[in-house]
Design a protein around this motif. Sequence first.
Motif, mmCIF file in Angstrom:
data_model
loop_
_atom_site.group_PDB
_atom_site.id
_atom_site.type_symbol
_atom_site.label_atom_id
_atom_site.label_comp_id
_atom_site.label_asym_id
_atom_site.label_seq_id
_atom_site.Cartn_x
_atom_site.Cartn_y
_atom_site.Cartn_z
ATOM 1 N N ALA A 152 0.752 -1.183 -0.048
ATOM 2 C CA ALA A 152 -0.104 0.006 -0.068
ATOM 3 C C ALA A 152 0.726 1.261 0.029
ATOM 4 C CB ALA A 152 -0.886 0.030 1.083
ATOM 5 N N PHE A 153 2.037 1.237 0.935
ATOM 6 C CA PHE A 153 2.691 2.265 0.953
ATOM 7 C C PHE A 153 3.471 2.584 -0.571
ATOM 8 C CE2 PHE A 153 6.669 4.671 1.865
ATOM 9 C CZ PHE A 153 6.256 5.699 3.029
ATOM 10 N N HIS A 154 4.059 1.387 -1.143
ATOM 11 C CA HIS A 154 4.705 1.574 -2.520
ATOM 12 C C HIS A 154 3.751 1.847 -3.463
ATOM 13 C CE1 HIS A 154 7.034 0.220 -6.129
ATOM 14 N NE2 HIS A 154 7.775 -0.062 -5.331
ATOM 15 N N ALA A 155 2.423 1.456 -3.498
ATOM 16 C CA ALA A 155 1.300 2.049 -4.380
ATOM 17 C C ALA A 155 0.884 3.588 -4.357
ATOM 18 C CB ALA A 155 0.055 0.984 -4.207
ATOM 19 N N SER A 156 0.875 3.948 -3.025
ATOM 20 C CA SER A 156 0.646 5.291 -2.584
ATOM 21 C C SER A 156 1.851 6.146 -3.301
ATOM 22 C CB SER A 156 0.650 5.463 -1.204
ATOM 23 O OG SER A 156 -0.436 4.863 -0.895
ATOM 24 N N GLY A 157 3.224 5.858 -3.315
ATOM 25 C CA GLY A 157 4.290 6.446 -3.736
ATOM 26 C C GLY A 157 4.175 6.425 -5.492
ATOM 27 N N ALA A 158 4.017 5.194 -6.027
ATOM 28 C CA ALA A 158 3.732 5.186 -7.213
ATOM 29 C C ALA A 158 2.505 5.952 -7.854
ATOM 30 C CB ALA A 158 3.587 3.534 -7.798
ATOM 31 N N ALA A 159 1.651 6.214 -7.368
ATOM 32 C CA ALA A 159 0.551 7.113 -7.605
ATOM 33 C C ALA A 159 0.951 8.493 -7.884
ATOM 34 C CB ALA A 159 -0.602 6.995 -6.425
ATOM 35 N N LEU A 160 1.975 8.909 -7.034
ATOM 36 C CA LEU A 160 2.526 10.229 -7.236
ATOM 37 C C LEU A 160 3.659 10.483 -8.113
ATOM 38 C CD1 LEU A 160 2.751 11.222 -3.501
ATOM 39 C CD2 LEU A 160 1.182 12.032 -5.107
ATOM 40 N N GLY A 161 4.086 9.405 -8.763
ATOM 41 C CA GLY A 161 5.366 9.220 -9.774
ATOM 42 C C GLY A 161 4.836 10.327 -10.898
ATOM 43 N N GLY A 162 5.860 10.912 -11.442
ATOM 44 C CA GLY A 162 5.651 11.953 -12.238
ATOM 45 C C GLY A 162 5.042 13.420 -11.947
ATOM 46 N N GLY A 163 4.726 13.141 -10.588
ATOM 47 C CA GLY A 163 4.024 14.545 -9.904
ATOM 48 C C GLY A 163 4.809 14.906 -9.024
ATOM 49 N N SER A 164 4.169 15.446 -7.775
ATOM 50 C CA SER A 164 5.111 15.578 -6.701
ATOM 51 C C SER A 164 4.144 15.570 -5.467
ATOM 52 C CB SER A 164 5.462 17.092 -6.795
ATOM 53 O OG SER A 164 4.221 17.944 -6.825
ATOM 54 N N GLY A 165 4.710 15.154 -4.381
ATOM 55 C CA GLY A 165 4.204 14.994 -3.073
ATOM 56 C C GLY A 165 5.105 14.054 -2.243
ATOM 57 N N TRP A 166 4.637 13.633 -1.111
ATOM 58 C CA TRP A 166 5.044 12.829 -0.001
ATOM 59 C C TRP A 166 4.113 11.738 0.331
ATOM 60 C CZ3 TRP A 166 9.923 14.475 1.851
ATOM 61 C CH2 TRP A 166 10.009 15.537 1.716
ATOM 62 N N VAL A 167 4.971 10.492 0.687
ATOM 63 C CA VAL A 167 3.799 9.614 1.373
ATOM 64 C C VAL A 167 4.457 9.208 2.711
ATOM 65 C CG1 VAL A 167 3.182 7.252 1.208
ATOM 66 C CG2 VAL A 167 3.854 8.368 -1.073
ATOM 67 N N VAL A 168 3.473 9.394 3.658
ATOM 68 C CA VAL A 168 4.206 9.191 5.165
ATOM 69 C C VAL A 168 3.337 8.341 5.728
ATOM 70 C CG1 VAL A 168 3.888 10.736 7.040
ATOM 71 C CG2 VAL A 168 4.426 11.806 4.995
ATOM 72 N N LEU A 169 4.067 7.296 6.403
ATOM 73 C CA LEU A 169 3.303 6.510 7.509
ATOM 74 C C LEU A 169 3.202 7.368 8.699
ATOM 75 C CD1 LEU A 169 2.397 3.763 8.506
ATOM 76 C CD2 LEU A 169 4.751 2.983 8.918
ATOM 77 N N ALA A 170 2.036 7.417 9.181
ATOM 78 C CA ALA A 170 2.105 8.458 10.285
ATOM 79 C C ALA A 170 1.200 7.747 11.348
ATOM 80 C CB ALA A 170 1.114 9.685 10.093
ATOM 81 N N PHE A 171 1.648 8.082 12.774
ATOM 82 C CA PHE A 171 1.029 7.823 13.899
ATOM 83 C C PHE A 171 0.062 8.870 14.226
ATOM 84 C CE2 PHE A 171 0.388 7.219 18.491
ATOM 85 C CZ PHE A 171 0.462 5.834 18.732
ATOM 86 N N SER A 172 -1.408 8.475 14.246
ATOM 87 C CA SER A 172 -2.068 9.622 14.691
ATOM 88 C C SER A 172 -2.333 9.699 16.160
ATOM 89 C CB SER A 172 -3.683 9.141 14.399
ATOM 90 O OG SER A 172 -4.690 9.838 14.903
ATOM 91 N N LEU A 173 -1.867 10.876 16.725
ATOM 92 C CA LEU A 173 -1.943 11.268 18.083
ATOM 93 C C LEU A 173 -3.413 11.511 18.465
ATOM 94 C CD1 LEU A 173 1.210 13.390 18.331
ATOM 95 C CD2 LEU A 173 1.065 11.182 19.197
ATOM 96 N N HIS A 174 -4.455 11.647 17.518
ATOM 97 C CA HIS A 174 -5.906 11.758 18.001
ATOM 98 C C HIS A 174 -6.404 10.327 18.185
ATOM 99 C CE1 HIS A 174 -9.879 13.068 17.529
ATOM 100 N NE2 HIS A 174 -10.243 12.272 16.541
ATOM 101 N N ASP A 175 -5.975 9.330 17.493
ATOM 102 C CA ASP A 175 -6.791 7.976 17.922
ATOM 103 C C ASP A 175 -5.935 6.785 18.264
ATOM 104 O OD1 ASP A 175 -6.196 7.348 15.417
ATOM 105 O OD2 ASP A 175 -8.359 7.083 14.863
ATOM 106 N N GLY A 176 -4.465 7.257 17.841
ATOM 107 C CA GLY A 176 -3.624 6.034 18.028
ATOM 108 C C GLY A 176 -3.442 5.151 16.965
#
Length: 245
Positions: A152-176
């Motif tokens: 899923a992380f890889h696909a999220s990066g590939a979806a931005l290929g040729g464009g611009s942006g970041w992929v972030v695995l984040a820990f939500s401090l809202h709900d854990g």
Amino acid sequence: MSIHRRDLLVKGAAGGAALLAAGAAASAAPRTHSPAARPRPPAGPGKHVPVPLPFKASSLTGISERMIKSHHDKNYAGAVKNLNAVENDLADLKPGAPGYLVAGLRERELLFANSVVLHEHYFGNLGGRGKRTGALDQRLGADFGASAWEAAFHASGAALGGGSGWVVLAFSLHDGSLRIAQSINHTQALALGAPLLVLDMYEHAYAIDYGADHASYIDAFFENIAWEIVEERYHRAHRAFAALG
Ligand SMILES: [Fe+2]
């Protein structure tokens, strides 16, 4: 997937032994990466300085010294320079300055501030060997599936290929929860999301080495992840979440 705070703490406790074991293994093995940077006190408006690469520029696999130095010394350092400049311009605004001017500067301030944060996390999670162990590995397996999250992380990066942006695995401090989020143009981010793993998908991060072959760049990125650093970020976010109550 959202989880209950108590469940998270129980999971965290269960993963503690694994975390300690992973830490011991990591400390026993030779490494090229400096320890994770501790949170720094604010530099103050207009006074930010670039953080050096935490690894030897020639030590990465599949990402050349020329590529990583160009990225760090030009793109990242440029964001720091621009953040300083826009902060100084904001400080110099006269009372009654037109709203469009204030709004424009605030938009640029957010963009450069986020760019600096994301770049420092990106460089900070490179320089390792890509071997994933420990409590975060267990959590990713439980929440997403052992290999599904990486796909899923890889696909999220590939979806931005040729464009611009970041992929972030984040820990939500809202709900854990753990979430994979895309950040377009530096300014989209998960609210209360602590970045654990950050992938730069701007072409300036890979074009020198890979041209338009962004998929190979993402493969190289995974080979160079310093998982002990990502694990430490997870541990730190876990403690912050518990402290927030
Ligand atoms: Fe970048």
